[in-house]
Design a protein around this motif. Sequence first.
Motif, mmCIF file in Angstrom:
data_model
loop_
_atom_site.group_PDB
_atom_site.id
_atom_site.type_symbol
_atom_site.label_atom_id
_atom_site.label_comp_id
_atom_site.label_asym_id
_atom_site.label_seq_id
_atom_site.Cartn_x
_atom_site.Cartn_y
_atom_site.Cartn_z
ATOM 1 N N PHE A 135 6.989 -63.352 -64.018
ATOM 2 C CA PHE A 135 8.396 -63.355 -64.000
ATOM 3 C C PHE A 135 8.932 -63.169 -62.479
ATOM 4 O O PHE A 135 10.037 -63.441 -62.157
ATOM 5 C CB PHE A 135 9.160 -62.408 -64.652
ATOM 6 N N LEU A 136 8.973 -61.642 -62.163
ATOM 7 C CA LEU A 136 8.969 -61.032 -60.768
ATOM 8 C C LEU A 136 8.979 -62.068 -59.870
ATOM 9 O O LEU A 136 9.451 -61.686 -58.614
ATOM 10 C CB LEU A 136 8.872 -59.176 -60.738
ATOM 11 N N HIS A 137 7.901 -62.226 -59.766
ATOM 12 C CA HIS A 137 7.623 -63.168 -58.123
ATOM 13 C C HIS A 137 7.794 -64.516 -57.930
ATOM 14 O O HIS A 137 8.746 -65.117 -57.458
ATOM 15 C CB HIS A 137 5.526 -63.492 -58.364
ATOM 16 N N GLN A 144 3.584 -56.651 -51.037
ATOM 17 C CA GLN A 144 3.027 -56.849 -50.716
ATOM 18 C C GLN A 144 2.646 -55.674 -49.265
ATOM 19 O O GLN A 144 1.800 -55.098 -48.237
ATOM 20 C CB GLN A 144 3.022 -58.183 -49.333
ATOM 21 N N ASP A 145 3.104 -54.519 -49.911
ATOM 22 C CA ASP A 145 3.720 -53.402 -49.074
ATOM 23 C C ASP A 145 3.154 -52.682 -50.553
ATOM 24 O O ASP A 145 3.847 -52.713 -51.351
ATOM 25 C CB ASP A 145 4.321 -52.871 -47.890
ATOM 26 N N MET A 152 8.006 -53.517 -57.625
ATOM 27 C CA MET A 152 7.999 -54.151 -58.708
ATOM 28 C C MET A 152 6.626 -53.208 -60.650
ATOM 29 O O MET A 152 7.733 -53.776 -61.698
ATOM 30 C CB MET A 152 6.602 -55.493 -58.522
ATOM 31 N N MET A 153 6.487 -52.134 -59.506
ATOM 32 C CA MET A 153 5.653 -51.348 -60.577
ATOM 33 C C MET A 153 6.894 -50.623 -61.559
ATOM 34 O O MET A 153 6.368 -51.013 -63.290
ATOM 35 C CB MET A 153 4.591 -50.007 -60.157
#
Length: 167
Positions: A135-137, A144-145, A152-153
């Motif tokens: 969902f966050l995507h 990516q970094d 995100m975590m």
Amino acid sequence: MSLSVVWNNEQEEHEINNELIVLLESILQKAGEVEGLDEGEVDLTFVDNERIHELNLEYRGIDRPTDVLSFAMNETGEDELEIIYAVSEDEDEDQDEVPNVLGDIIISVTRAQEQALEYGHSLERELGFLFVHGFLHLLGYDHQDAESEAEMMAKQEHVLAQVGLTR
């Protein structure tokens, strides 16, 4: 309109029951609240490792299965086409609006089961994690970094804690 999940099961390894769908809908509502989003539709498909492997190769060029894939519908990159919905003149103006489809999330239940065992938590927790991750995507988050991964975590764990899915 509100946030909703439209789901499809294309695997036979694990029964997808109503309790799981209710849990995922709850996760979607909490994640939407965190992101200030209160309407939209997420299409969720459960697959096996073979199918997600095919999709991962076709769309990402990676020749192995993965746990979750996300395909956002609202991306606005230079190569993205604008989606225009045609409405017939004969249709009533009261007709429901076309839903704001945020995109597709595809989860390998096979891989989720493997990861749940590996991490020592329930399959429901792993599916919930993969769902909020996807969902966050859809909303444009990436990992990516180290900084974006940490962001995100933290968001994922916050949402999961709100629905009682802790490690």
